[in-house]
Design a protein around this motif. Structure first.
Motif, PDB file in Angstrom:
ATOM      1  N   THR A 177       0.845  -1.190   0.000  1.00  0.00           N
ATOM      2  CA  THR A 177       0.000   0.000   0.000  1.00  0.00           C
ATOM      3  C   THR A 177       0.879   1.238   0.000  1.00  0.00           C
ATOM      4  O   THR A 177       2.107   1.148  -0.005  1.00  0.00           O
ATOM      5  CB  THR A 177      -0.948  -0.009   1.221  1.00  0.00           C
ATOM      6  OG1 THR A 177      -1.878   1.079   1.129  1.00  0.00           O
ATOM      7  CG2 THR A 177      -0.176   0.101   2.529  1.00  0.00           C
ATOM      8  N   SER A 178       0.265   2.391   0.007  1.00  0.00           N
ATOM      9  CA  SER A 178       1.006   3.652   0.045  1.00  0.00           C
ATOM     10  C   SER A 178       0.213   4.667   0.846  1.00  0.00           C
ATOM     11  O   SER A 178      -1.015   4.567   0.967  1.00  0.00           O
ATOM     12  CB  SER A 178       1.257   4.184  -1.375  1.00  0.00           C
ATOM     13  OG  SER A 178       0.027   4.452  -2.032  1.00  0.00           O
ATOM     14  N   LEU A 179       0.914   5.627   1.400  1.00  0.00           N
ATOM     15  CA  LEU A 179       0.268   6.648   2.218  1.00  0.00           C
ATOM     16  C   LEU A 179      -0.249   7.811   1.381  1.00  0.00           C
ATOM     17  O   LEU A 179      -1.355   8.296   1.579  1.00  0.00           O
ATOM     18  CB  LEU A 179       1.255   7.168   3.265  1.00  0.00           C
ATOM     19  CG  LEU A 179       1.489   6.252   4.466  1.00  0.00           C
ATOM     20  CD1 LEU A 179       2.765   6.645   5.193  1.00  0.00           C
ATOM     21  CD2 LEU A 179       0.314   6.321   5.416  1.00  0.00           C
ATOM     22  N   GLY A 180       0.560   8.247   0.420  1.00  0.00           N
ATOM     23  CA  GLY A 180       0.170   9.412  -0.363  1.00  0.00           C
ATOM     24  C   GLY A 180       0.276  10.687   0.464  1.00  0.00           C
ATOM     25  O   GLY A 180       0.603  10.669   1.659  1.00  0.00           O
ATOM     26  N   TYR A 181       0.004  11.790  -0.171  1.00  0.00           N
ATOM     27  CA  TYR A 181       0.074  13.079   0.533  1.00  0.00           C
ATOM     28  C   TYR A 181      -1.230  13.332   1.294  1.00  0.00           C
ATOM     29  O   TYR A 181      -2.300  12.878   0.888  1.00  0.00           O
ATOM     30  CB  TYR A 181       0.334  14.200  -0.473  1.00  0.00           C
ATOM     31  CG  TYR A 181       1.687  14.102  -1.138  1.00  0.00           C
ATOM     32  CD1 TYR A 181       2.854  14.305  -0.410  1.00  0.00           C
ATOM     33  CD2 TYR A 181       1.805  13.776  -2.484  1.00  0.00           C
ATOM     34  CE1 TYR A 181       4.106  14.207  -1.008  1.00  0.00           C
ATOM     35  CE2 TYR A 181       3.045  13.670  -3.098  1.00  0.00           C
ATOM     36  CZ  TYR A 181       4.193  13.887  -2.353  1.00  0.00           C
ATOM     37  OH  TYR A 181       5.421  13.771  -2.939  1.00  0.00           O
ATOM     38  N   PRO A 182      -1.154  14.056   2.409  1.00  0.00           N
ATOM     39  CA  PRO A 182      -2.371  14.334   3.191  1.00  0.00           C
ATOM     40  C   PRO A 182      -3.289  15.305   2.459  1.00  0.00           C
ATOM     41  O   PRO A 182      -2.848  16.060   1.582  1.00  0.00           O
ATOM     42  CB  PRO A 182      -1.814  14.957   4.479  1.00  0.00           C
ATOM     43  CG  PRO A 182      -0.504  15.559   4.074  1.00  0.00           C
ATOM     44  CD  PRO A 182       0.053  14.650   3.016  1.00  0.00           C
ATOM     45  N   ASP A 183      -4.572  15.278   2.827  1.00  0.00           N
ATOM     46  CA  ASP A 183      -5.501  16.241   2.243  1.00  0.00           C
ATOM     47  C   ASP A 183      -5.201  17.630   2.812  1.00  0.00           C
ATOM     48  O   ASP A 183      -4.403  17.789   3.749  1.00  0.00           O
ATOM     49  CB  ASP A 183      -6.947  15.832   2.508  1.00  0.00           C
ATOM     50  CG  ASP A 183      -7.262  15.698   3.993  1.00  0.00           C
ATOM     51  OD1 ASP A 183      -6.850  16.576   4.779  1.00  0.00           O
ATOM     52  OD2 ASP A 183      -7.918  14.709   4.389  1.00  0.00           O
ATOM     53  N   ALA A 184      -5.846  18.643   2.247  1.00  0.00           N
ATOM     54  CA  ALA A 184      -5.527  20.032   2.597  1.00  0.00           C
ATOM     55  C   ALA A 184      -5.732  20.328   4.080  1.00  0.00           C
ATOM     56  O   ALA A 184      -4.880  20.954   4.728  1.00  0.00           O
ATOM     57  CB  ALA A 184      -6.383  20.976   1.756  1.00  0.00           C
ATOM     58  N   LYS A 185      -6.835  19.839   4.643  1.00  0.00           N
ATOM     59  CA  LYS A 185      -7.133  20.120   6.048  1.00  0.00           C
ATOM     60  C   LYS A 185      -6.102  19.468   6.959  1.00  0.00           C
ATOM     61  O   LYS A 185      -5.605  20.097   7.911  1.00  0.00           O
ATOM     62  CB  LYS A 185      -8.532  19.617   6.389  1.00  0.00           C
ATOM     63  CG  LYS A 185      -8.970  19.923   7.810  1.00  0.00           C
ATOM     64  CD  LYS A 185     -10.385  19.432   8.078  1.00  0.00           C
ATOM     65  CE  LYS A 185     -10.803  19.733   9.517  1.00  0.00           C
ATOM     66  NZ  LYS A 185     -12.178  19.239   9.797  1.00  0.00           N
ATOM     67  N   THR A 186      -5.764  18.210   6.674  1.00  0.00           N
ATOM     68  CA  THR A 186      -4.771  17.500   7.488  1.00  0.00           C
ATOM     69  C   THR A 186      -3.402  18.152   7.356  1.00  0.00           C
ATOM     70  O   THR A 186      -2.655  18.280   8.337  1.00  0.00           O
ATOM     71  CB  THR A 186      -4.687  16.022   7.061  1.00  0.00           C
ATOM     72  OG1 THR A 186      -5.977  15.424   7.194  1.00  0.00           O
ATOM     73  CG2 THR A 186      -3.694  15.263   7.915  1.00  0.00           C
ATOM     74  N   ALA A 187      -3.061  18.579   6.129  1.00  0.00           N
ATOM     75  CA  ALA A 187      -1.762  19.218   5.899  1.00  0.00           C
ATOM     76  C   ALA A 187      -1.617  20.492   6.731  1.00  0.00           C
ATOM     77  O   ALA A 187      -0.560  20.741   7.320  1.00  0.00           O
ATOM     78  CB  ALA A 187      -1.601  19.530   4.413  1.00  0.00           C
ATOM     79  N   VAL A 188      -2.678  21.276   6.813  1.00  0.00           N
ATOM     80  CA  VAL A 188      -2.633  22.512   7.598  1.00  0.00           C
ATOM     81  C   VAL A 188      -2.426  22.188   9.076  1.00  0.00           C
ATOM     82  O   VAL A 188      -1.630  22.826   9.774  1.00  0.00           O
ATOM     83  CB  VAL A 188      -3.931  23.327   7.396  1.00  0.00           C
ATOM     84  CG1 VAL A 188      -3.984  24.496   8.388  1.00  0.00           C
ATOM     85  CG2 VAL A 188      -4.008  23.852   5.974  1.00  0.00           C
ATOM     86  N   GLY A 189      -3.128  21.142   9.557  1.00  0.00           N
ATOM     87  CA  GLY A 189      -2.971  20.739  10.953  1.00  0.00           C
ATOM     88  C   GLY A 189      -1.552  20.293  11.262  1.00  0.00           C
ATOM     89  O   GLY A 189      -1.000  20.629  12.318  1.00  0.00           O
ATOM     90  N   LEU A 190      -0.950  19.561  10.336  1.00  0.00           N
ATOM     91  CA  LEU A 190       0.429  19.112  10.525  1.00  0.00           C
ATOM     92  C   LEU A 190       1.404  20.280  10.504  1.00  0.00           C
ATOM     93  O   LEU A 190       2.377  20.324  11.269  1.00  0.00           O
ATOM     94  CB  LEU A 190       0.797  18.091   9.443  1.00  0.00           C
ATOM     95  CG  LEU A 190       0.090  16.726   9.531  1.00  0.00           C
ATOM     96  CD1 LEU A 190       0.381  15.900   8.290  1.00  0.00           C
ATOM     97  CD2 LEU A 190       0.529  15.970  10.779  1.00  0.00           C
ATOM     98  N   LEU A 191       1.149  21.235   9.629  1.00  0.00           N
ATOM     99  CA  LEU A 191       2.012  22.413   9.551  1.00  0.00           C
ATOM    100  C   LEU A 191       1.920  23.261  10.822  1.00  0.00           C
ATOM    101  O   LEU A 191       2.915  23.828  11.282  1.00  0.00           O
ATOM    102  CB  LEU A 191       1.650  23.255   8.332  1.00  0.00           C
ATOM    103  CG  LEU A 191       1.981  22.628   6.974  1.00  0.00           C
ATOM    104  CD1 LEU A 191       1.374  23.458   5.845  1.00  0.00           C
ATOM    105  CD2 LEU A 191       3.492  22.498   6.790  1.00  0.00           C
ATOM    106  N   MET A 192       0.719  23.347  11.394  1.00  0.00           N
ATOM    107  CA  MET A 192       0.540  24.091  12.638  1.00  0.00           C
ATOM    108  C   MET A 192       1.299  23.431  13.790  1.00  0.00           C
ATOM    109  O   MET A 192       1.701  24.086  14.750  1.00  0.00           O
ATOM    110  CB  MET A 192      -0.955  24.179  12.982  1.00  0.00           C
ATOM    111  CG  MET A 192      -1.768  25.029  12.008  1.00  0.00           C
ATOM    112  SD  MET A 192      -1.318  26.785  12.061  1.00  0.00           S
ATOM    113  CE  MET A 192      -1.906  27.235  13.694  1.00  0.00           C
ATOM    114  N   ASP A 193       1.488  22.109  13.666  1.00  0.00           N
ATOM    115  CA  ASP A 193       2.184  21.354  14.711  1.00  0.00           C
ATOM    116  C   ASP A 193       3.570  20.930  14.230  1.00  0.00           C
ATOM    117  O   ASP A 193       4.094  19.897  14.633  1.00  0.00           O
ATOM    118  CB  ASP A 193       1.349  20.114  15.076  1.00  0.00           C
ATOM    119  CG  ASP A 193       1.856  19.440  16.339  1.00  0.00           C
ATOM    120  OD1 ASP A 193       2.372  20.145  17.220  1.00  0.00           O
ATOM    121  OD2 ASP A 193       1.745  18.196  16.424  1.00  0.00           O
TER     122      ASP A 193
END
Length: 322
Positions: A177-193
């Motif tokens: 399987t593969s993870l791929g890139y996070p969706d926009a909302k998740t990406a923002v949350g990760l960037l905030m943290d």
């Protein structure tokens, strides 16, 4: 002994708690986490293929942290030797005999990072232990114990400095399987943290290795109707006859899917396997085992597309006319 509904409910609850625990580090990838846990409980192994920086190593470490057992990490490089993985016999002068020193493969969860950067000879050192859970050194077998899960990560073969995994080794992985890139909302949350660099450290152990062994034994007792297994066999047979396929799914692959769907069914709180369980897992369990005809591959045909097409063409038993 057949699985009771009470046992299935307990299993599904425990499975969901494991998913939620790993999700602390790998946000928004519940489906991939479920696939990896399914492989662990089904006595299988996982191949994660994705581009660098998508969280493959974090996922593997997070699962290792969830299990209160032994873990190890092997960074595969072109100069890595088979003995660096499995271990080696060293002569003990004091005792006057050779003594086995186990390698990093002797752990409950082994992260084989960037496995396709090592030479084929080193990759092949994993074949026996992944299939049988035993390492043979100088004719003597050494068990790695249970549970035992290899989570291998690899970059796409187009990347520089990679070796293509041989078909025999790909067949040892229950799931790819593969993870791929996070969706926009998740990406923002990760960037905030973003100050949290070691996200896997957020995950604490919540289950003992022996509990995983018990869950595996319970999953083995899930009921499978003969008509459902015939459906699985028809799908496997169709991969061998498909015009775009040179090498179809082996019996090892068919049996791997049969084990995985039992775990998938009980993880969803059921005591029996349905055709939908097979449809859910067919692509991640079967696609990486196919060898596509070179001309079809050049034309853009992917193994995943072949399996999905077969699922469309073959009717599940519930929908067959009487």
């Amino acid at each position: 002994m057949p699985v009771t509904q009470e046992q299935a409910t307990w299993f599904a609850d425990a499975f969901q708690k494991l998913v939620a625990n790993v999700d602390k580090a790998i946000v928004g990838k519940d489906h991939v986490i479920k696939l990896v846990l399914t492989a662990l409980i089904s006595d299988g192994h996982v191949l994660l293929e994705d581009y660098p920086g998508t969280g493959k190593t974090v996922l593997a470490k997070s699962l290792a942290n969830t299990l209160d057992g032994t873990t190890s990490r092997i960074q595969f490089t072109p100069d890595l030797l088979p003995s660096d993985v499995t271990g080696v016999q060293i002569y003990d002068q004091g005792k006057g005999r050779f003594q086995f020193h186990p390698g990093p493969i002797f752990a409950s969860i082994v992260l084989a990072d960037e496995i396709n950067r090592a030479s084929p000879k080193t990759q092949s050192a994993l074949l026996e232990v992944m299939e049988e859970g035993v390492v043979t050194i100088d004719g003597e077998g050494h068990s790695v114990g249970a549970p035992f899960l290899v989570i291998a990560t690899q970059n796409p073969v187009e990347q520089a400095g990679t070796y293509k995994l041989p078909e025999a080794q790909l067949d040892r992985f229950l799931i790819k399987t593969s993870l791929g890139y996070p969706d926009a909302k998740t990406a923002v949350g990760l960037l905030m943290d973003s100050s949290t660099r070691a996200r896997a450290s957020l995950v604490s152990p919540i289950i003992k290795p022996e509990s995983i062994v018990a869950m595996s034994a319970l999953a083995n007792e899930v009921h499978t109707d003969e008509a459902v297994m015939q459906y699985l066999a028809d799908i496997v047979d169709a991969t061998r006859k498909h015009r775009d396929v040179v090498l179809g799914v082996s019996m090892r692959g068919a049996m791997a899917l049969a084990r995985a769907v039992k775990t998938w069914a009980i993880a969803n709180g059921r005591t029996y396997v349905t055709p939908d369980d097979i449809r859910d897992l067919a692509v991640p369990v079967l696609a990486h085992r196919l060898v596509i005809d070179p001309e079809s591959d050049f034309a853009g045909v992917k193994a995943e597309d072949v399996v999905e097409r077969i699922l469309v063409d073959i009717e599940p038993p519930a929908y067959r006319a009487a």
